[in-house]
Design a protein around this motif. Structure first.
Motif, PDB file in Angstrom:
ATOM      1  N   ARG A  48       0.455 -29.753 -35.006  1.00  0.00           N
ATOM      2  CA  ARG A  48       0.652 -29.808 -36.460  1.00  0.00           C
ATOM      3  C   ARG A  48       0.693 -28.445 -37.113  1.00  0.00           C
ATOM      4  O   ARG A  48       1.322 -28.277 -38.144  1.00  0.00           O
ATOM      5  CB  ARG A  48      -0.448 -30.654 -37.106  1.00  0.00           C
ATOM      6  CG  ARG A  48      -0.323 -32.123 -36.824  1.00  0.00           C
ATOM      7  CD  ARG A  48      -1.321 -32.891 -37.664  1.00  0.00           C
ATOM      8  NE  ARG A  48      -2.682 -32.441 -37.409  1.00  0.00           N
ATOM      9  CZ  ARG A  48      -3.536 -33.029 -36.589  1.00  0.00           C
ATOM     10  NH1 ARG A  48      -3.181 -34.098 -35.930  1.00  0.00           N
ATOM     11  NH2 ARG A  48      -4.744 -32.558 -36.428  1.00  0.00           N
ATOM     12  N   ASN A  49      -0.005 -27.462 -36.550  1.00  0.00           N
ATOM     13  CA  ASN A  49      -0.002 -26.163 -37.205  1.00  0.00           C
ATOM     14  C   ASN A  49       1.161 -25.281 -36.747  1.00  0.00           C
ATOM     15  O   ASN A  49       1.217 -24.109 -37.073  1.00  0.00           O
ATOM     16  CB  ASN A  49      -1.336 -25.440 -37.020  1.00  0.00           C
ATOM     17  CG  ASN A  49      -1.657 -25.163 -35.589  1.00  0.00           C
ATOM     18  OD1 ASN A  49      -1.002 -25.682 -34.688  1.00  0.00           O
ATOM     19  ND2 ASN A  49      -2.671 -24.359 -35.366  1.00  0.00           N
ATOM     20  N   LEU A  50       2.109 -25.852 -36.006  1.00  0.00           N
ATOM     21  CA  LEU A  50       3.330 -25.141 -35.643  1.00  0.00           C
ATOM     22  C   LEU A  50       4.483 -25.709 -36.465  1.00  0.00           C
ATOM     23  O   LEU A  50       4.571 -26.911 -36.673  1.00  0.00           O
ATOM     24  CB  LEU A  50       3.645 -25.316 -34.158  1.00  0.00           C
ATOM     25  CG  LEU A  50       2.719 -24.627 -33.168  1.00  0.00           C
ATOM     26  CD1 LEU A  50       3.104 -25.005 -31.746  1.00  0.00           C
ATOM     27  CD2 LEU A  50       2.781 -23.126 -33.329  1.00  0.00           C
ATOM     28  N   SER A  51       5.372 -24.834 -36.906  1.00  0.00           N
ATOM     29  CA  SER A  51       6.542 -25.314 -37.642  1.00  0.00           C
ATOM     30  C   SER A  51       7.500 -26.005 -36.672  1.00  0.00           C
ATOM     31  O   SER A  51       7.383 -25.878 -35.454  1.00  0.00           O
ATOM     32  CB  SER A  51       7.241 -24.149 -38.339  1.00  0.00           C
ATOM     33  OG  SER A  51       7.853 -23.322 -37.372  1.00  0.00           O
ATOM     34  N   ARG A  52       8.456 -26.706 -37.233  1.00  0.00           N
ATOM     35  CA  ARG A  52       9.428 -27.421 -36.398  1.00  0.00           C
ATOM     36  C   ARG A  52      10.207 -26.442 -35.518  1.00  0.00           C
ATOM     37  O   ARG A  52      10.478 -26.723 -34.354  1.00  0.00           O
ATOM     38  CB  ARG A  52      10.378 -28.227 -37.272  1.00  0.00           C
ATOM     39  CG  ARG A  52      11.346 -29.083 -36.490  1.00  0.00           C
ATOM     40  CD  ARG A  52      12.205 -29.934 -37.375  1.00  0.00           C
ATOM     41  NE  ARG A  52      11.472 -30.831 -38.225  1.00  0.00           N
ATOM     42  CZ  ARG A  52      11.096 -32.069 -37.870  1.00  0.00           C
ATOM     43  NH1 ARG A  52      11.395 -32.511 -36.684  1.00  0.00           N
ATOM     44  NH2 ARG A  52      10.450 -32.826 -38.717  1.00  0.00           N
ATOM     45  N   LEU A  53      10.555 -25.281 -36.070  1.00  0.00           N
ATOM     46  CA  LEU A  53      11.265 -24.263 -35.296  1.00  0.00           C
ATOM     47  C   LEU A  53      10.452 -23.827 -34.084  1.00  0.00           C
ATOM     48  O   LEU A  53      10.976 -23.739 -32.972  1.00  0.00           O
ATOM     49  CB  LEU A  53      11.577 -23.047 -36.180  1.00  0.00           C
ATOM     50  CG  LEU A  53      12.123 -21.823 -35.441  1.00  0.00           C
ATOM     51  CD1 LEU A  53      13.517 -22.104 -34.913  1.00  0.00           C
ATOM     52  CD2 LEU A  53      12.093 -20.613 -36.333  1.00  0.00           C
ATOM     53  N   HIS A  54       9.166 -23.562 -34.289  1.00  0.00           N
ATOM     54  CA  HIS A  54       8.322 -23.111 -33.190  1.00  0.00           C
ATOM     55  C   HIS A  54       8.147 -24.196 -32.134  1.00  0.00           C
ATOM     56  O   HIS A  54       8.149 -23.910 -30.930  1.00  0.00           O
ATOM     57  CB  HIS A  54       6.965 -22.645 -33.716  1.00  0.00           C
ATOM     58  CG  HIS A  54       7.063 -21.391 -34.509  1.00  0.00           C
ATOM     59  ND1 HIS A  54       6.936 -21.383 -35.870  1.00  0.00           N
ATOM     60  CD2 HIS A  54       7.312 -20.119 -34.135  1.00  0.00           C
ATOM     61  CE1 HIS A  54       7.083 -20.150 -36.305  1.00  0.00           C
ATOM     62  NE2 HIS A  54       7.316 -19.356 -35.268  1.00  0.00           N
ATOM     63  N   VAL A  55       8.005 -25.439 -32.559  1.00  0.00           N
ATOM     64  CA  VAL A  55       7.867 -26.531 -31.595  1.00  0.00           C
ATOM     65  C   VAL A  55       9.137 -26.656 -30.755  1.00  0.00           C
ATOM     66  O   VAL A  55       9.079 -26.797 -29.523  1.00  0.00           O
ATOM     67  CB  VAL A  55       7.541 -27.864 -32.317  1.00  0.00           C
ATOM     68  CG1 VAL A  55       7.630 -29.035 -31.359  1.00  0.00           C
ATOM     69  CG2 VAL A  55       6.159 -27.801 -32.945  1.00  0.00           C
ATOM     70  N   VAL A  56      10.297 -26.564 -31.403  1.00  0.00           N
ATOM     71  CA  VAL A  56      11.565 -26.658 -30.666  1.00  0.00           C
ATOM     72  C   VAL A  56      11.702 -25.488 -29.695  1.00  0.00           C
ATOM     73  O   VAL A  56      12.093 -25.683 -28.529  1.00  0.00           O
ATOM     74  CB  VAL A  56      12.760 -26.716 -31.642  1.00  0.00           C
ATOM     75  CG1 VAL A  56      14.074 -26.522 -30.919  1.00  0.00           C
ATOM     76  CG2 VAL A  56      12.754 -28.027 -32.400  1.00  0.00           C
ATOM     77  N   LEU A  57      11.360 -24.281 -30.131  1.00  0.00           N
ATOM     78  CA  LEU A  57      11.446 -23.119 -29.247  1.00  0.00           C
ATOM     79  C   LEU A  57      10.522 -23.260 -28.040  1.00  0.00           C
ATOM     80  O   LEU A  57      10.902 -22.966 -26.909  1.00  0.00           O
ATOM     81  CB  LEU A  57      11.129 -21.841 -30.014  1.00  0.00           C
ATOM     82  CG  LEU A  57      12.196 -21.352 -30.976  1.00  0.00           C
ATOM     83  CD1 LEU A  57      11.685 -20.161 -31.765  1.00  0.00           C
ATOM     84  CD2 LEU A  57      13.462 -20.991 -30.226  1.00  0.00           C
ATOM     85  N   TRP A  58       9.292 -23.728 -28.270  1.00  0.00           N
ATOM     86  CA  TRP A  58       8.355 -23.901 -27.160  1.00  0.00           C
ATOM     87  C   TRP A  58       8.812 -25.020 -26.232  1.00  0.00           C
ATOM     88  O   TRP A  58       8.650 -24.926 -25.012  1.00  0.00           O
ATOM     89  CB  TRP A  58       6.937 -24.150 -27.658  1.00  0.00           C
ATOM     90  CG  TRP A  58       6.244 -22.894 -28.091  1.00  0.00           C
ATOM     91  CD1 TRP A  58       5.887 -22.550 -29.357  1.00  0.00           C
ATOM     92  CD2 TRP A  58       5.846 -21.799 -27.263  1.00  0.00           C
ATOM     93  NE1 TRP A  58       5.298 -21.311 -29.356  1.00  0.00           N
ATOM     94  CE2 TRP A  58       5.250 -20.837 -28.090  1.00  0.00           C
ATOM     95  CE3 TRP A  58       5.936 -21.550 -25.899  1.00  0.00           C
ATOM     96  CZ2 TRP A  58       4.747 -19.636 -27.593  1.00  0.00           C
ATOM     97  CZ3 TRP A  58       5.436 -20.346 -25.405  1.00  0.00           C
ATOM     98  CH2 TRP A  58       4.849 -19.409 -26.255  1.00  0.00           C
ATOM     99  N   LEU A  59       9.401 -26.081 -26.780  1.00  0.00           N
ATOM    100  CA  LEU A  59       9.900 -27.162 -25.923  1.00  0.00           C
ATOM    101  C   LEU A  59      11.084 -26.700 -25.079  1.00  0.00           C
ATOM    102  O   LEU A  59      11.203 -27.086 -23.908  1.00  0.00           O
ATOM    103  CB  LEU A  59      10.266 -28.386 -26.757  1.00  0.00           C
ATOM    104  CG  LEU A  59       9.082 -29.157 -27.341  1.00  0.00           C
ATOM    105  CD1 LEU A  59       9.564 -30.286 -28.236  1.00  0.00           C
ATOM    106  CD2 LEU A  59       8.182 -29.680 -26.239  1.00  0.00           C
ATOM    107  N   VAL A  60      11.964 -25.886 -25.653  1.00  0.00           N
ATOM    108  CA  VAL A  60      13.078 -25.321 -24.875  1.00  0.00           C
ATOM    109  C   VAL A  60      12.526 -24.424 -23.762  1.00  0.00           C
ATOM    110  O   VAL A  60      13.004 -24.463 -22.616  1.00  0.00           O
ATOM    111  CB  VAL A  60      14.046 -24.548 -25.793  1.00  0.00           C
ATOM    112  CG1 VAL A  60      15.012 -23.699 -24.994  1.00  0.00           C
ATOM    113  CG2 VAL A  60      14.795 -25.514 -26.685  1.00  0.00           C
TER     114      VAL A  60
END
Length: 116
Positions: A48-60
């Motif tokens: 929750r404390n990560l933005s959508r951009l950061h979550v997508v980058l970490w998932l990639v």
């Protein structure tokens, strides 16, 4: 506070790269899988404390790492003469380099994020 989980992951990554340099390929695989698990735990525990951009980058980044790990298993099979496909070590090195580049860029974006 959960970002402290990335410190052991970085140490595991360094140890894994040193292991492959010494020719200990099986230990390299175990250490890389452990680093992958630590980063995955960081994402699962509190996204929750990560933005959508950061979550997508970490998932990639995790997807690239998972692909590299699977290619590494196939490369290890070739090294241990359990496979005849000699292209896997080259593919594993290429994907590994790509994964390290993606990880570096993702970490830079994460470190430069706006905390406000």
């Amino acid at each position: 506070m959960l970002d402290l989980l990335l410190i052991p992951a970085a140490l595991l990554l360094i140890l894994a790269l040193r292991a492959v340099h010494r020719g200990e390929h099986r230990q390299h695989g175990h250490l890389m899988t452990s680093a992958f698990t630590m980063v995955g735990l960081r994402l699962l525990l509190h996204p929750r404390n990560l933005s959508r951009l950061h979550v997508v980058l970490w998932l990639v980044t995790l997807a690239a790492a998972a692909t590299t790990i699977l290619l590494g298993r196939m490369a290890l099979a070739w090294r241990e003469a359990r496979s005849t496909r000699s292209a896997f070590p080259r593919l594993h090195r290429a994907f590994g380099a790509t994964t390290l580049i993606i990880l570096t860029l993702t970490t830079l974006v994460w470190l430069l994020r706006n905390r406000a």
